[in-house]
Write a protein that holds these residues in place. Structure first.
Motif, mmCIF file in Angstrom:
data_model
loop_
_atom_site.group_PDB
_atom_site.id
_atom_site.type_symbol
_atom_site.label_atom_id
_atom_site.label_comp_id
_atom_site.label_asym_id
_atom_site.label_seq_id
_atom_site.Cartn_x
_atom_site.Cartn_y
_atom_site.Cartn_z
ATOM 1 N N GLN A 1 -6.499 -11.776 -27.474
ATOM 2 C CA GLN A 1 -6.349 -12.113 -28.887
ATOM 3 C C GLN A 1 -4.947 -11.847 -29.425
ATOM 4 O OE1 GLN A 1 -8.996 -13.728 -30.488
ATOM 5 N NE2 GLN A 1 -9.569 -13.675 -28.312
ATOM 6 N N GLY A 2 -4.126 -11.169 -28.665
ATOM 7 C CA GLY A 2 -2.759 -10.915 -29.092
ATOM 8 C C GLY A 2 -2.560 -9.512 -29.621
ATOM 9 N N LEU A 3 -1.482 -8.852 -29.151
ATOM 10 C CA LEU A 3 -1.126 -7.531 -29.638
ATOM 11 C C LEU A 3 -0.332 -7.641 -30.931
ATOM 12 C CD1 LEU A 3 0.115 -5.982 -26.261
ATOM 13 C CD2 LEU A 3 -2.092 -5.586 -27.371
ATOM 14 N N THR A 4 -0.404 -6.620 -31.757
ATOM 15 C CA THR A 4 0.435 -6.584 -32.955
ATOM 16 C C THR A 4 1.857 -6.219 -32.547
ATOM 17 O OG1 THR A 4 0.038 -4.235 -33.367
ATOM 18 C CG2 THR A 4 -1.530 -5.816 -34.335
ATOM 19 N N ARG A 5 2.812 -6.526 -33.401
ATOM 20 C CA ARG A 5 4.196 -6.145 -33.117
ATOM 21 C C ARG A 5 4.329 -4.630 -33.023
ATOM 22 N NH1 ARG A 5 4.680 -10.130 -36.956
ATOM 23 N NH2 ARG A 5 5.331 -8.709 -38.632
ATOM 24 N N GLN A 6 3.553 -3.915 -33.845
ATOM 25 C CA GLN A 6 3.604 -2.455 -33.807
ATOM 26 C C GLN A 6 3.115 -1.929 -32.462
ATOM 27 O OE1 GLN A 6 2.155 -4.293 -36.260
ATOM 28 N NE2 GLN A 6 3.786 -4.044 -37.798
ATOM 29 N N ALA A 7 2.048 -2.540 -31.932
ATOM 30 C CA ALA A 7 1.515 -2.121 -30.633
ATOM 31 C C ALA A 7 2.501 -2.433 -29.511
ATOM 32 C CB ALA A 7 0.180 -2.807 -30.370
ATOM 33 N N ILE A 8 3.174 -3.576 -29.632
ATOM 34 C CA ILE A 8 4.169 -3.958 -28.621
ATOM 35 C C ILE A 8 5.320 -2.954 -28.603
ATOM 36 C CG2 ILE A 8 5.931 -5.681 -28.043
ATOM 37 C CD1 ILE A 8 3.903 -7.811 -29.086
ATOM 38 N N ILE A 9 5.808 -2.602 -29.774
ATOM 39 C CA ILE A 9 6.923 -1.652 -29.867
ATOM 40 C C ILE A 9 6.499 -0.282 -29.354
ATOM 41 C CG2 ILE A 9 8.380 -0.387 -31.506
ATOM 42 C CD1 ILE A 9 8.545 -3.020 -33.133
ATOM 43 N N ALA A 10 5.276 0.135 -29.677
ATOM 44 C CA ALA A 10 4.785 1.436 -29.206
ATOM 45 C C ALA A 10 4.670 1.462 -27.692
ATOM 46 C CB ALA A 10 3.439 1.741 -29.851
ATOM 47 N N THR A 11 4.181 0.364 -27.097
ATOM 48 C CA THR A 11 4.057 0.279 -25.645
ATOM 49 C C THR A 11 5.433 0.261 -24.990
ATOM 50 O OG1 THR A 11 2.005 -0.964 -25.887
ATOM 51 C CG2 THR A 11 3.089 -1.059 -23.740
ATOM 52 N N PHE A 12 6.334 -0.489 -25.570
ATOM 53 C CA PHE A 12 7.711 -0.576 -25.082
ATOM 54 C C PHE A 12 8.330 0.825 -25.059
ATOM 55 C CE2 PHE A 12 11.190 -4.093 -25.302
ATOM 56 C CZ PHE A 12 11.867 -3.511 -24.240
ATOM 57 N N THR A 13 8.193 1.548 -26.143
ATOM 58 C CA THR A 13 8.767 2.889 -26.260
ATOM 59 C C THR A 13 8.166 3.844 -25.232
ATOM 60 O OG1 THR A 13 9.087 2.516 -28.645
ATOM 61 C CG2 THR A 13 9.159 4.798 -27.860
ATOM 62 N N ARG A 14 6.853 3.758 -25.044
ATOM 63 C CA ARG A 14 6.181 4.650 -24.090
ATOM 64 C C ARG A 14 6.609 4.357 -22.658
ATOM 65 N NH1 ARG A 14 1.617 3.429 -21.457
ATOM 66 N NH2 ARG A 14 1.068 1.778 -22.930
ATOM 67 N N ARG A 15 6.660 3.089 -22.294
ATOM 68 C CA ARG A 15 6.981 2.743 -20.912
ATOM 69 C C ARG A 15 8.454 2.957 -20.572
ATOM 70 N NH1 ARG A 15 4.411 -3.000 -19.922
ATOM 71 N NH2 ARG A 15 6.050 -2.974 -18.325
ATOM 72 N N LEU A 16 9.291 3.040 -21.561
ATOM 73 C CA LEU A 16 10.707 3.322 -21.321
ATOM 74 C C LEU A 16 10.902 4.696 -20.674
ATOM 75 C CD1 LEU A 16 13.609 2.312 -21.675
ATOM 76 C CD2 LEU A 16 13.577 3.207 -24.008
ATOM 77 N N LYS A 17 9.881 5.556 -20.804
ATOM 78 C CA LYS A 17 9.955 6.908 -20.237
ATOM 79 C C LYS A 17 9.504 6.946 -18.773
ATOM 80 C CE LYS A 17 8.779 8.747 -24.811
ATOM 81 N NZ LYS A 17 7.739 9.487 -25.601
ATOM 82 N N ASN A 18 8.995 5.840 -18.240
ATOM 83 C CA ASN A 18 8.475 5.817 -16.871
ATOM 84 C C ASN A 18 9.571 5.998 -15.830
ATOM 85 O OD1 ASN A 18 5.835 5.466 -17.651
ATOM 86 N ND2 ASN A 18 5.748 3.277 -17.184
ATOM 87 N N GLN A 19 9.165 6.411 -14.624
ATOM 88 C CA GLN A 19 10.055 6.404 -13.478
ATOM 89 C C GLN A 19 10.142 4.976 -12.926
ATOM 90 O OE1 GLN A 19 11.770 9.226 -12.485
ATOM 91 N NE2 GLN A 19 10.861 10.033 -14.367
ATOM 92 N N PHE A 20 11.180 4.702 -12.130
ATOM 93 C CA PHE A 20 11.451 3.334 -11.696
ATOM 94 C C PHE A 20 10.273 2.718 -10.954
ATOM 95 C CE2 PHE A 20 12.862 0.105 -8.737
ATOM 96 C CZ PHE A 20 13.672 -0.699 -9.518
ATOM 97 N N ASP A 21 9.782 3.392 -9.925
ATOM 98 C CA ASP A 21 8.710 2.805 -9.109
ATOM 99 C C ASP A 21 7.444 2.580 -9.921
ATOM 100 O OD1 ASP A 21 10.271 2.613 -6.863
ATOM 101 O OD2 ASP A 21 9.543 4.477 -5.954
ATOM 102 N N ASP A 22 7.126 3.523 -10.802
ATOM 103 C CA ASP A 22 5.947 3.354 -11.653
ATOM 104 C C ASP A 22 6.106 2.147 -12.570
ATOM 105 O OD1 ASP A 22 4.764 5.577 -10.548
ATOM 106 O OD2 ASP A 22 5.459 6.939 -12.122
#
Length: 589
Positions: free
Chosen positions: A133-154
């Protein structure tokens, strides 16, 4: 894109036509359908999706990076200049990325820069979301911010999984396919997932207002699906889809609808909503089963409010401990009073017990709550055994003394002893060949600790689990012996209290075989795995044979967390497997 609306056409097309038809499924990467073409004919759409995903999984690291880099940034330069593919344009528009506020646009641009600098490839996210159904822009930004903390392989693995999800939905669009059962399950989960005991996430504890409202809604869905329904004395929501044969026996399914504090929307609840959706499908077709099919929404499994787990399923098997009715919650309300306030009669709980002779077995569908299926690119797995657990509270008593004046060689440091024990737990449970063996110290406290005082006491929990009781017990014995050794050497006293000892519950091979056959017919290679988490099935196993089907979790396999997720397509695959299982079910030889 040339519109080919049927799988039959794709199966019979020449390779060039097959590849050109699927050229938009994976961004600028025709090599993926080209390699998958050799596996035709595909039995169903799921087999087609998994074949293409397998090509990606088996590709070289360079090919995988090339695939990721073929994707555009979200709200990036290609989007601004109108250079996106038709598919990407529609997906980003559905998420509203073309309507970003200046602040949102600036945030996304900075995230894009930081992400590319760290990983060397663009951020990939299936912006249509788990339900399409589509993510909200707020959810996209929150996911983007969270995944920026991941290690490379993950993050590389997550980017490839998101590409797989994008391809899955694009394949659905190409073939005009809607995962209708999965869509219904996701919608229902979203509806009851909005009802919580508090405003911070989802908490649905036993006999709260949110809990009772959830039960009422589940009962309503069961009735609409054509079932006979009751909410019993312990709060279980029970729906029966009756056979035309009144003397038929009963096959059970179900799971729990209570949650942990700040939990997820699918833990337990998938196993209730999914079979209701199946019964609704059968009822609309006028199709009956040769046995009674009973769905139980177990009222309590998590133990949040009254520190007593598996209340609902223990009542079903006739082992509800009536003394628990005196347990108090943190507000001083007894379980008995909570039940009476909700309109239940606690005295009627013993009458809930089922007669094992009436049962054909029990099959539970549940999210995996772990990353195994995710890492193997499989939507489902068949559970072999539910791990047994031994839990302890360990209290260590040393001597509190001044941190500056007590020589290191003369200390009786309870926290240092605990640290040594904790590391041994990790070492012991890692070295065993049995992958299901795990050890966890989830609570670790220094009561009344101070920065300038050597800890005179330390309290920690110990949870050791395995799918095989002998493996678990051997680890427990080693850890307890090590605690004794460490404490003797450090002159620290230990008091060990056993809190829980639950045996492992192996799944019945004859039920697993039928689930495996249904899984294969669904286009998925059967894969077997143990469950490290406890489930209502392990309680029901005391009176009848059980089996479990796991559905893949997203977000790294996280559960008991608001980030817990699954997709409509995976829910659909699980539902189709259970539906096929029911239609072809044969009782125990």
């Amino acid at each position: 894109m040339i519109q080919m609306t049927t799988l039959e056409q794709l199966n019979s097309a020449d390779v060039q036509t097959f590849v050109s038809t699927l050229h938009g499924i994976y961004e600028h990467s025709p090599w993926i359908p080209e390699r998958a073409a050799a596996q035709r004919p595909f039995a169903n759409i799921t087999a087609l999706k998994l074949a293409m995903q397998a090509v990606v999984s088996n590709a070289t690291r360079e090919e995988q990076l090339g695939l990721i880099r073929a994707h555009p940034e979200l709200a990036g330069k290609a989007a601004i200049s109108g250079e996106l593919t038709v598919e990407s344009t529609g997906e980003q528009a559905k998420a509203g990325l073309h309507n970003c506020s200046p602040e949102e646009f600036a945030t996304l641009q900075k995230l894009n820069r930081d992400y590319n600098k760290k990983f060397g490839f663009p951020f990939i996210l299936a912006v249509k979301g788990a339900d399409g159904q589509g993510l909200t822009r707020q959810a996209i930004i929150a996911t983007f911010t969270r995944r920026l903390k991941n290690q490379f392989d993950d993050e590389l693995g997550e980017a490839l999984r998101q590409i797989g999800r994008i391809a899955e939905m694009r394949t659905n669009d190409l073939l005009g396919y809607t995962p209708q059962l999965g869509k219904t399950i996701m919608q229902w989960a979203e509806q009851i997932g909005a009802w919580s005991d508090d405003d911070n996430g989802l908490t649905c504890a036993y006999m709260t207002d949110a809990h009772r409202r959830t039960a009422t809604q589940i009962a309503a869905w069961m009735r609409e699906a054509g079932m006979q329904v009751e909410i019993d004395a312990v709060g279980n929501v029970v729906g029966r889809y009756l056979s035309d044969n009144p003397a038929a026996k009963t096959l059970m399914t179900g799971s729990h609808y209570d949650t942990v504090r700040n939990g997820g929307k699918y833990d337990g609840r998938e196993g209730i909503l999914l079979p209701i959706a199946i019964v609704k499908h059968l009822h609309e077709r006028g199709e009956k089963l040769p046995f009674h099919f009973e769905i139980v929404g177990f009222s309590e499994e998590e133990g949040v409010r009254f520190k007593s787990t598996f209340l609902g399923s223990n009542a079903i098997i006739g082992q509800f401990n009536m003394e628990l009715l005196n347990n108090l919650d943190r507000d001083g309300i007894s379980m008995r009073d909570a039940l009476l306030k909700a309109g239940h009669d606690p005295a009627a709980i013993p009458a809930i017990a089922r007669n094992p002779a009436d049962l054909l077995g029990y099959v539970e569908v549940h999210i995996e709550q772990g990353p195994v299926l995710l890492q193997r690119d499989l939507p489902v797995g068949i559970v072999t055994s539910i791990a047994g657990s031994c839990r302890y509270m360990v209290q260590l008593k040393g001597v509190a003394s001044h941190s500056g004046t007590t020589p290191m060689s003369m200390r009786k440091d309870a926290a240092a002893a605990a640290a040594e024990i904790l590391l041994y737990v990790e070492q012991r449970c890692s070295q065993d060949q049995h992958a299901s063996l795990v050890g966890t110290v989830g609570q670790l406290q220094v009561p009344n600790g101070s920065t300038n005082v050597i800890p005179g006491a330390c309290v920690f929990s110990l949870d050791i689990r395995a799918a095989d009781d002998t493996v678990r017990d051997a680890a427990v014995e080693d850890v307890l012996r090590h605690i004794e050794t460490v404490c003797e050497r450090r002159c620290v006293e230990a008091n060990i209290e056993k809190m829980v000892s639950a045996p492992a519950a192996p799944c019945a091979s004859w039920l697993m075989e039928q689930l495996s056959a249904a899984t294969e017919r669904a286009g998925v290679k059967p894969f077997k795995l143990a469950s490290g988490a406890g489930h209502d099935a392990m309680t029901i196993a005391k009176i009848t044979d059980v089996a479990m089907l796991f559905t893949r979790c997203g977000n790294g396999g996280i559960s008991h967390n608001p980030l817990e997720t699954m997709t409509a397509d995976d829910a659909e695959v699980s539902a189709q497997i259970l539906l096929d299982f029911l239609r072809r079910f044969t009782s125990k030889p």
